[in-house]
Structures are given as structure tokens and as C-alpha cells.
Enzyme design. Structure first.
Site, mmCIF file in Angstrom:
data_model
loop_
_atom_site.group_PDB
_atom_site.id
_atom_site.type_symbol
_atom_site.label_atom_id
_atom_site.label_comp_id
_atom_site.label_asym_id
_atom_site.label_seq_id
_atom_site.Cartn_x
_atom_site.Cartn_y
_atom_site.Cartn_z
ATOM 1 N N ASP A 1 39.597 24.921 24.585
ATOM 2 C CA ASP A 1 39.865 26.102 25.380
ATOM 3 C C ASP A 1 38.965 25.920 26.678
ATOM 4 O OD1 ASP A 1 41.404 28.224 24.281
ATOM 5 O OD2 ASP A 1 39.770 28.770 22.769
ATOM 6 N N GLN B 1 39.218 32.140 17.977
ATOM 7 C CA GLN B 1 40.259 33.131 18.960
ATOM 8 C C GLN B 1 39.241 34.247 19.227
ATOM 9 O OE1 GLN B 1 43.130 32.588 20.230
ATOM 10 N NE2 GLN B 1 43.582 34.722 20.927
ATOM 11 N N LYS C 1 50.405 30.116 18.683
ATOM 12 C CA LYS C 1 49.797 28.891 18.976
ATOM 13 C C LYS C 1 50.378 27.849 17.677
ATOM 14 C CE LYS C 1 46.126 30.718 21.766
ATOM 15 N NZ LYS C 1 44.661 31.082 21.768
HETATM 16 N N1 GUN Z 1 41.549 35.475 23.614
HETATM 17 C C1 GUN Z 1 42.354 35.427 24.771
HETATM 18 N N2 GUN Z 1 42.645 34.463 25.547
HETATM 19 C C2 GUN Z 1 42.324 33.434 24.749
HETATM 20 C C3 GUN Z 1 42.332 31.980 24.743
HETATM 21 O O1 GUN Z 1 42.948 31.554 25.591
HETATM 22 N N3 GUN Z 1 41.399 31.303 23.837
HETATM 23 C C4 GUN Z 1 40.982 31.883 22.912
HETATM 24 N N4 GUN Z 1 40.182 31.348 21.939
HETATM 25 N N5 GUN Z 1 40.897 33.211 22.651
HETATM 26 C C5 GUN Z 1 41.475 33.935 23.641
#
Ligand code: GUN
Length: 289
Positions: A119, A96, A52
Site C-alpha cells: 500500500d 484495509q 481487490k
Molecule cells: N482505504 C481507502 N483506500 C485504501 C487503500 O488504498 N488501502 C487501504 N489499505 N485502505 C484504504
């Protein structure tokens, strides 16, 4: 059978995003800004957040990775989030998942300012998604819809089976497909006769996180298979999806590979949500002037 190249589509979208950001730099003297909070040393999570950060940097977005120790208390994590909630420069905050056991994810997700929830995990956005109201859509489901649009697969009236009912993928992708007028079935670990259900799918979305969950005899000839699974083989160290790619791909009309399918699109939609959050901010500031 065609392999859906998510890396290529994501690269195309990121080129456009980079242009948009460079125009904002010139016109407004600022760029969208994203804060990524990672708690602990889960290797998979570390690798996702690095992806990311790299993508955000590539398009000229401002991005900060805040890596906190597993031992951080919930109160300390909440205080960290508050700091970024109050910083006018920050347009997006993500924490995350998963979080360590001693931290309640719902409390954390609710503490993120709604306007910075890129998100789409805040209950405000989740509720709006289920009410079919305009909202920030979660990144993976949004990316899947974009991939399906790209390959021009008709969704209206299609039989779609989603395997997995998690909050991050299974439930929200089912809702987006329902909004697109698919007939949606959600199957999960307690479903009886999974193969019988999946064989009815024109479009099969699998988000289980278990290798070889979907075998070729479980799909219909010509089905579209969207594989959201990311499973690392402890022996060869490689990534695999939920589907037995080699055999399923022989029967499918389209299939997403792992890696290089859904994953890059998830990241790309996070960037898109952050850019949109920045745009809302600058438009609001303009109206207030
Ligand atoms: N863990 C797995 N996928 C995601 C996501 O799209 N965002 C976040 N914050 N955590 C994750």
C-alpha cells in the site's frame, strides 16, 4: 469532452500482469501472494476488498482475505500481521482502512514488514516518497499518474489543484505531481474561496468524499478532472464522485467517471506493487544462491 475509462486501462494492464504471473508459475513454480486484512463490517470497505480479491484472482495471483471481528484487540491484530510478516511466501500485506476506533492505525501500518508494504503506507515508504527516493508508491496516486500518462496530458508547468489532504490520496498525489513539475495547490475544508482556487486548475484532483463538492462553475473550460470520491447515495444506492458529473463533464476536456475511473486503477496498482515485491524477493533469492 472525453470520459477517461479506468476500467478499460486497468483491464489492459491486468492482461499483461496475468501473462507475467503465468510466466513466473512456469519458470519459478510460484506466484505473487497477497494478504488482505479487513477488520469489521464496514460495507464500503467490504466491497473494496472484495474488488481487490477478485482482481487478484483474475490475474492468477495468490490472495487471502482475512476478515476479523470489529472486537479484535490491537495486540491480536498485530499478532496476525506478524504471522504474515514471517511467512516467506507472502509478498504483500494490506490492512484495509479505516480501522475501528480502539485500534491505532499508525501502530498497525508500522508493524507491516517494509518489504511487504504494497500500500506504500509504512512511514519508511512515506518518508522516501517525500524525499523523492525510490519507494513503493501508494496505489491511488500511482493509478492517477498512470491515467494522466495514458491520456497524454502535459503535467510539467501545469496548474494542478488537489482538493483534499488525506494521507491516502491528497498528500501523496500532490507530491507525485510536484515531482512531475506541476505547480501544485492543495485545497481543503478550511480553504477560503475554494471556487477561486479550483478555477485556476488545468488539472483538478478531488479526493474529498462528499458529493457535489465540485460544481461546473468551479472549473475552468477544458480542465482535466480526476474524481477520486466514492459516495454512495443512501436513496438510489448508486455510487457518485465528488464532482457534479453531468454539469462538470460539459466543461471539462477529460473527466474520470465514478465508478469506472480511478477505482479500478487503484486495484491494478496494488497488484503491480505486489508483483514487484515478489520480483524483488525472487531476485534476492537468486543472488543468494
Ligand atoms: N482505504 C481507502 N483506500 C485504501 C487503500 O488504498 N488501502 C487501504 N489499505 N485502505 C484504504
Amino acid at each position: 469532452m472525453a470520459i477517461i475509462n479506468g476500467t478499460l486501462l486497468a483491464a489492459k494492464i491486468k492482461t499483461e500482469q496475468a501473462n507475467v504471473i503465468s510466466r513466473y508459475q512456469k519458470s519459478h513454480g510460484s506466484v505473487p501472494s497477497l494478504v488482505i486484512i479487513l477488520v469489521g463490517d464496514d460495507l464500503a470497505s467490504l466491497s473494496y476488498v472484495r474488488g481487490k480479491v477478485r482482481a487478484a484472482e483474475e490475474i492468477g495471483m495468490e490472495v487471502r482475505l482475512i476478515h476479523l471481528a470489529t472486537t479484535i484487540s490491537q495486540a491480536e491484530l498485530l499478532a496476525e500481521i506478524q504471522k504474515h510478516n514471517q511467512n516467506e511466501k507472502v509478498d504483500g500485506i494490506i490492512v484495509q482502512l479505516p480501522l475501528p476506533e480502539h485500534i491505532d492505525p499508525d501502530t498497525i501500518l508500522e508493524s507491516i514488514a517494509i518489504r511487504k508494504d504494497v500500500d506504500g503506507f509504512h512511514p519508511h515508504n512515506v518518508a522516501r516518497l517525500w524525499l523523492s527516493e525510490p519507494c513503493v508508491q501508494p496505489c491511488t496516486p500511482k493509478g492517477i499518474m498512470r491515467l494522466l500518462h495514458e491520456i497524454q496530458i502535459p503535467i510539467e508547468g501545469a496548474n494542478v489543484v488537489v482538493v483534499g489532504r488525506g494521507n491516502i490520496v491528497g498528500k501523496p498525489i500532490a507530491k507525485l505531481l510536484l515531482d512531475a513539475n506541476a505547480t501544485v495547490t492543495i485545497a481543503h475544508s478550511k480553504s477560503k474561496n475554494l471556487a477561486e482556487i479550483t478555477r485556476r486548475a488545468d488539472i483538478l484532483v478531488t479526493a474529498v468524499g462528499k458529493r457535489n463538492t465540485i460544481k461546473s462553475e468551479m472549473i475552468k473550460e477544458g480542465a482535466v478532472v480526476i474524481d477520486v470520491g466514492i459516495n454512495r447515495d443512501p436513496i438510489d444506492g448508486k455510487l457518485y464522485g465528488d464532482a457534479d458529473f453531468e454539469n462538470v463533464s460539459r466543461k471539462a476536456s477529460f473527466i474520470t467517471p465514478v465508478p469506472g475511473g480511478v477505482g479500478p486503477m487503484t486495484i491494478c496498482m496494488l497488484l503491480e506493487n505486489t508483483i514487484e515485491s515478489y520480483e524483488k524477493k525472487i531476485n534476492k533469492n537468486f543472488l543468494l544462491k
